[in-house]
Design a protein around this motif. Structure first.
Motif, PDB file in Angstrom:
ATOM      1  N   ALA B 102       0.950  -1.174   0.004  1.00 62.95           N
ATOM      2  CA  ALA B 102       0.039   0.087   0.077  1.00 62.95           C
ATOM      3  C   ALA B 102       0.800   1.223  -0.033  1.00 62.95           C
ATOM      4  O   ALA B 102       0.508   2.290  -0.601  1.00 62.95           O
ATOM      5  N   THR B 108      -5.123   2.325  -3.965  1.00 62.05           N
ATOM      6  CA  THR B 108      -5.496   1.202  -2.892  1.00 62.05           C
ATOM      7  C   THR B 108      -6.896   1.100  -3.112  1.00 62.05           C
ATOM      8  O   THR B 108      -7.816   1.964  -2.825  1.00 62.05           O
ATOM      9  N   SER B 150      -2.981   7.097  -0.848  1.00 64.95           N
ATOM     10  CA  SER B 150      -2.113   6.197  -1.584  1.00 64.95           C
ATOM     11  C   SER B 150      -1.255   7.286  -2.364  1.00 64.95           C
ATOM     12  O   SER B 150      -1.380   8.539  -2.413  1.00 64.95           O
ATOM     13  N   VAL B 156      -8.068   5.038   0.615  1.00 66.48           N
ATOM     14  CA  VAL B 156      -8.531   3.911   0.329  1.00 66.48           C
ATOM     15  C   VAL B 156     -10.106   3.948  -0.659  1.00 66.48           C
ATOM     16  O   VAL B 156     -10.886   4.422   0.157  1.00 66.48           O
TER      17      VAL B 156
END
Lengths: 486, 331
Positions: B102, B108, B150, B156
Motif C-alpha cells: 500500500a 489502493t 495512496s 482507500v
C-alpha cells in the motif's frame, strides 16, 4: 533428504502451504498447512439460529449455496420441518448450478492452465493446450466465462444473486418461481447443455454418462480424436503424461459421500463410504465422525464428535502446523469430492477407474466432468417439474432447545454442519468442509491426511522450486482453503 | 495500468462474483480497458516463488503498482502479530505485505465490505481482530490508518458490498484506467458514488407494497419486507435494484430482505437479521431522509387506503389477485 516450503498455491483462494521432504527426486513426506484462520464457528456462538443463514454462506464465496444448504438442512433437522416439493426442487437447482459452475471453473481456470506452461513446450499436445488453456490469454477462458455467467442466471432468478443468497431457507426457498420463469430456466439449462456438448464434450451428455469403463473411455477418445472437445484434449494429455499414476492416496482408499440432491426423502446420489481395499460400500453415519486437533493450532485434546467439539485457536501449540483440524471416519482417513460421489453412487466408469488406479489426478478430473454430464439432465427434469402456484416454503419456528445435523455435498465433497441450540441461541456450531477432509493434517496417531498421503511419491526434483507434478496433485483435489479453515 | 489483487481474510466471493461479469466478460473488459493483471489468485498462472517475486518487485519499485486490490479483511490477531493469516510460503503476515504494498500503490482499492470495513469476518467476538484497510467498522483507522493516502493522494477506495457486484469493481478499475477518480467521486465512506449515491430501495420490485405498507410476514411472501422482515433497502446505499445481479436478480427480488451489506458494521445489526426492531410498533430504522412523524402519518394513511389486491398478495408467494382491467374511455 531435503525439505522445502511451498506457497502460495493459487488458484482457488491461495491460502495453502506445503512442507515437502524429498528424497531421490520424489516426495517422501508432506505436511499441509492452511495458514489462514477466521473463526466462523466462534462468530456463530450466541447468535439467533436464523442468523446462521446470513453468516454461514460467507464462509465461502466459492461454494456459498452449499454452505447455505448445509445450514438450512441442519436447522430444518432441529426444527423438524421438511420443504415442500417445489422448495426441494428449487434448492436442488440452486445447489446443482453452483456445483456444476464450480466444476467448470476448476477445469478451465484452475486446472488446465498448468498444461500450457512453458515446461511442457516439448510435448506433442502443447500447441493445442497453449492456444486453448493458457491462463488469461487462452481461447477457452473467452468461451467459458460468458457461458458460465449465463448459466448463473439460474441463480439470479432462484437466488436473487450469487454468491451469498438468502433464498435458501430451512423450510424451502423464499423465492417462488412463476410459470414464465420456469420456462426461462428450462431454456437456460438447455442452452448450457448445448454449450457443454459443443465445447467441453463434443458429444451428447448421455453419451458421456453412458461410458461404462476405462476401456470404453479410451475407445471413445480414439474414435473422437483429441480435438473433438476439451474433455478429449484433457484425456489425450492425461494418457501422455500418465496422470493416472499421480496423486494416489494409498492409505486413504475410502471414498466418502454424504449423498446429494434430496427429494422427498430420497437422494439422487447415494450416501456411504466406498472401501477400495474390500471393494464394498459401507454405511455412513455421522456418529462415526470425529475431529482431531493434535496437529492443529487449536486448544483441546484428541478427537471428539462435532456435537461436543469446539474451536479455540492456540497458536502456541508446539505440535500444531495448520489451522485445519483432522476429521476422521471411524478413526480413518477418507477422501471426498466428485469422484467419491460417483464411486459411492456406483457409476460403472468411476468404479472401474478407482479399481484400476484409485483416486488419482486423472480419475478425480474425470469424476468431475462425468458429474456435469449426469446432473444437467436432472436439472432439466427438476425445472420442468416445478408447479407454479404451489408452495415453495414451509413456515416453522426454531425450538428453544434443539440440535441438528446437515450433511450435503458441495462441489468439492462432503460438507457437514452440526448445530446445538440452547435458550433460543446458537450454543455450538461445528463445520467440516470437504477440503478439511482432503487437506487434513496428521491425527493423534500420526496418520497423515489424504493430500499428505497423495503427495508421497510425487516427482519433485531438488532444483525445481515449484514442481508441476505437485501442483497437479494439489489442484486435482480442487482445494478450497477458505472453507477448510472457515 | 497494472493491477495486483490479493486475498486476505475473506471468502473469495468477490472474485467469484467478478467472474460473473457479462457483456463483455471480465477478461475482455479488463483487456479492453487497458488493465493488466500483475497477479490475481484465480486467474493467473504464476504460483509459489513466482508470485513472491512479483510482490517484491512491486515493493522495490521495479514494477509500477498502479492499483493494489485487496479482497477480504485484514487479520491483526493474535495479539497484533497477524499470524491468523500468513502469506503461504513466505512466513510473513499478510498485514505486513499489505502495508508494504500500500505504501507503493498509486491507488489502493478495498474490494468488498471485509476489506473496506471488516465485514462478516469481524462479526461476533471478532476472533481474529479483523478490520478493513482504512476502517474498523464505522471508525476510521483500520490497518493503514485514517491518514493513509495512496500515491495518487486518495484514501482507500472502498468498493463495499458482500459480495461486490462485478460491475462495481470493473467500472471502478476502468474509471481509474481511463480518467482517474477524484476525491469528489467518493462518498463520505470512500465508496464510489456511481453506485453508492443510490438506495437499494430505488427500483425495488416491491415498491407498490411499500407504498401501501402491505407487508410480508414470512419467507416467500411478496409484500414489503421493511416492516417485519428486517429489510434495510430504504437505508442501504447501493444500486442493486437498478443494476441486475446474475442477469435478473437482486436480494429483494430473490425473496429476502436487504441486510445493507455495503454499510460498515452491517454484520452486527444489534438484532436478528430477519426481524425489524420496533418501538411502539414503529420500526426504528426509518427510511433515510424521512422525518419520523411524517412516516407514521403516511404509513397510517396508506395502510387504510391499501387496495385489496395489494393487501392479499403481500402475504402470498404468487399474485392471487390480478390488477383489474378498467375501461377508462381515455387512451
Amino acid at each position: 533428504m531435503s525439505r522445502r516450503v511451498l506457497g502460495p498455491f493459487n488458484r482457488v483462494e491461495g491460502d495453502l502451504e506445503l512442507s515437502l521432504d524429498t528424497e531421490d527426486g520424489v516426495v517422501s513426506a508432506a505436511r499441509v498447512n492452511s495458514p489462514l484462520y477466521r473463526g466462523f464457528e466462534q462468530i456463530l456462538e450466541g447468535k439467533a439460529p436464523a442468523d446462521a443463514m446470513v453468516i454461514v454462506p460467507r464462509i465461502c464465496g466459492i461454494c456459498s449455496v452449499s454452505q447455505s444448504v448445509a445450514a438450512a438442512t441442519a436447522l430444518a433437522d432441529a426444527m423438524g420441518v421438511t420443504p415442500p416439493p417445489n422448495g426441494a426442487r428449487a434448492t436442488n437447482l440452486m445447489l446443482a448450478t453452483e456445483n456444476l459452475a464450480d466444476h467448470l471453473t476448476h477445469f478451465y481456470l484452475f486446472f488446465m492452465p498448468d498444461f500450457a506452461r512453458d515446461a511442457y513446450a516439448g510435448a506433442p499436445w502443447f500447441a493445442s493446450a497453449e492456444a486453448r488453456f493458457k491462463a488469461i490469454r487462452g481461447a477457452a477462458a473467452a468461451d467459458v466465462l460468458p457461458a458460465r455467467a449465463q448459466f448463473m442466471h439460474l441463480l439470479g432468478t432462484l437466488a436473487g444473486k450469487w454468491p451469498h443468497t438468502l433464498s435458501v431457507q430451512p423450510g424451502g426457498s423464499a423465492r417462488a418461481v412463476s410459470a414464465t420463469e420456469r420456462v426461462r430456466m428450462v431454456s437456460l439449462i438447455r442452452s448450457f447443455r448445448a454449450w457443454l456438448e459443443r465445447h467441453l464434450f463434443g458429444d451428447a451428455l448421455e453419451a458421456i454418462s453412458g461410458i461404462g469403463s476405462e476401456a470404453a473411455l479410451w475407445a471413445w477418445l480414439d474414435a473422437k480424436g483429441p480435438e473433438r472437445g476439451d474433455f478429449a484434449r484433457f484425456l489425450a494429455i492425461a494418457r501422455n503424461l500418465r496422470l493416472d499414476r499421480l496423486g494416489r492416496c494409498e492409505g486413504g482408499e475410502r471414498y466418502l459421500s454424504h449423498g446429494n440432491y434430496v427429494f422427498e426423502g430420497e437422494r439422487l446420489f447415494a450416501r456411504g463410504v466406498w472401501d477400495g481395499a474390500s471393494a464394498s460400500l459401507l454405511d455412513f453415519a455421522h456418529e462415526d465422525v470425529t475431529e482431531d486437533v493434535s496437529h492443529a493450532w487449536m486448544a483441546g485434546e484428541g478427537a471428539c464428535h462435532p456435537l461436543s467439539g469446539f474451536t479455540q485457536p492456540d497458536i502456541a501449540r508446539e505440535s500444531g502446523y495448520s489451522w485445519c483440524k483432522a476429521p476422521r471416519w471411524r478413526g480413518e482417513v477418507v477422501q471426498c469430492g466428485a469422484l467419491s460421489r460417483q464411486v459411492v453412487d456406483a457409476h460403472p466408469l468411476a468404479r472401474d477407474l478407482v479399481a484400476a488406479g484409485g483416486g488419482n489426478v486423472f480419475s478425480r478430473v474425470v469424476g468431475r466432468l462425468l458429474e456435469i454430464a449426469r446432473v444437467v439432465p436432472e436439472m432439466e427434469r427438476w425445472a420442468l417439474a416445478i408447479e407454479p402456484g404451489e408452495r415453495f416454503c414451509t413456515e416453522a419456528g426454531v425450538p428453544d432447545s434443539a440440535q441438528g445435523v446437515g450433511l450435503i455435498e458441495a462441489a468439492r465433497g462432503a460438507l457437514g454442519h452440526w448445530v446445538v441450540i440452547r435458550k433460543g441461541r446458537i450454543q455450538r456450531y461445528q463445520i467440516i468442509a470437504p477440503t478439511t477432509w482432503n487437506f487434513s493434517p496428521r491425527d493423534g496417531r500420526g496418520t497423515p491426511g489424504a493430500l499428505e498421503q497423495a503427495l508421497v511419491g510425487t516427482p519433485a526434483c531438488e532444483s525445481d522450486e515449484m514442481p508441476l507434478a505437485v501442483q497437479h496433485v494439489v489442484r486435482s483435489f480442487d482445494p478450497c482453503m477458505v472453507c477448510t479453515v472457515h | 495500468m497494472n493491477v495486483l489483487w490479493l486475498q486476505s481474510g475473506g471468502c473469495g466471493g468477490c472474485t467469484m462474483s467478478l467472474l460473473c461479469a457479462e457483456s463483455p466478460d471480465v477478461l475482455a473488459t479488463l483487456e479492453g480497458g487497458g488493465v493488466s493483471l500483475l497477479w490475481h489468485p484465480s486467474l493467473s498462472e504464476a504460483s509459489g516463488p513466482e508470485v513472491v517475486a512479483i510482490l517484491e518487485s512491486c515493493i522495490a519499485g521495479t514494477t509500477p503498482l498502479d492499483v493494489l486490490c485487496v479482497e477480504g479483511a485484514l487479520l491483526r490477531g493474535p495479539h497484533g502479530s497477524g499470524r491468523f493469516h500468513v502469506l503461504a510460503g513466505t512466513g510473513r503476515a499478510m498485514i505486513d505485505w499489505v502495508r508494504a504494498l500500500a505504501a507503493r500503490a498509486r491507488h489502493t482499492v478495498a474490494v468488498g465490505t471485509c476489506a473496506a470495513f471488516g465485514g462478516v469476518t469481524a462479526a461476533g467476538c471478532n476472533p481474529t481482530d479483523a478490520c478493513g484497510l482504512q476502517y474498523d467498522g464505522n471508525a476510521a483507522g483500520g490497518l493503514l490508518g485514517a491518514g493513509y493516502r495512496s500515491a495518487s493522494g486518495l484514501p482507500v477506495i472502498n468498493v463495499a458490498g458482500c459480495p461486490t457486484h462485478p460491475g462495481w469493481v470493473l467500472e471502478t478499475l476502468l474509471a481509474l484506467a481511463l480518467d482517474g477518480i477524484a476525491a469528489v467521486d467518493l462518498d463520505a465512506l470512500g465508496r464510489p458514488r456511481f453506485y453508492a449515491d443510490q438506495l437499494v430501495h430505488h427500483g425495488c420490485s416491491r415498491n407498490e407494497f411499500y407504498e401501501f405498507k402491505a407487508s410480508a410476514e414470512k419467507a416467500s411472501d411478496l409484500g414489503c419486507m421493511m416492516e417485519h422482515m428486517g429489510c434495510k433497502g430504504t437505508q442501504a446505499h447501493a444500486d442493486c435494484n437498478v443494476r441486475p445481479w446474475n442477469g435478473a436478480g437482486s436480494c429483494t427480488s430473490g425473496g429476502y430482505p436487504c441486510i445493507s451489506c455495503t454499510e460498515p458494521g452491517f454484520e452486527e445489526p444489534g438484532h436478528p437479521f430477519f426481524e425489524t426492531p420496533k418501538v411502539g410498533g414503529i420500526p426504528i430504522g426509518l427510511p433515510t431522509d424521512m422525518p419520523k412523524a411524517w412516516f407514521v402519518a403516511l404509513a397510517a394513511l396508506s395502510k387504510s387506503a391499501t387496495p385489496k389486491r395489494v393487501r392479499t398478495n403481500a402475504t402470498a408467494d404468487h399474485p392471487v389477485v390480478t390488477p383489474v382491467i378498467r375501461k377508462t374511455g381515455f387512451k
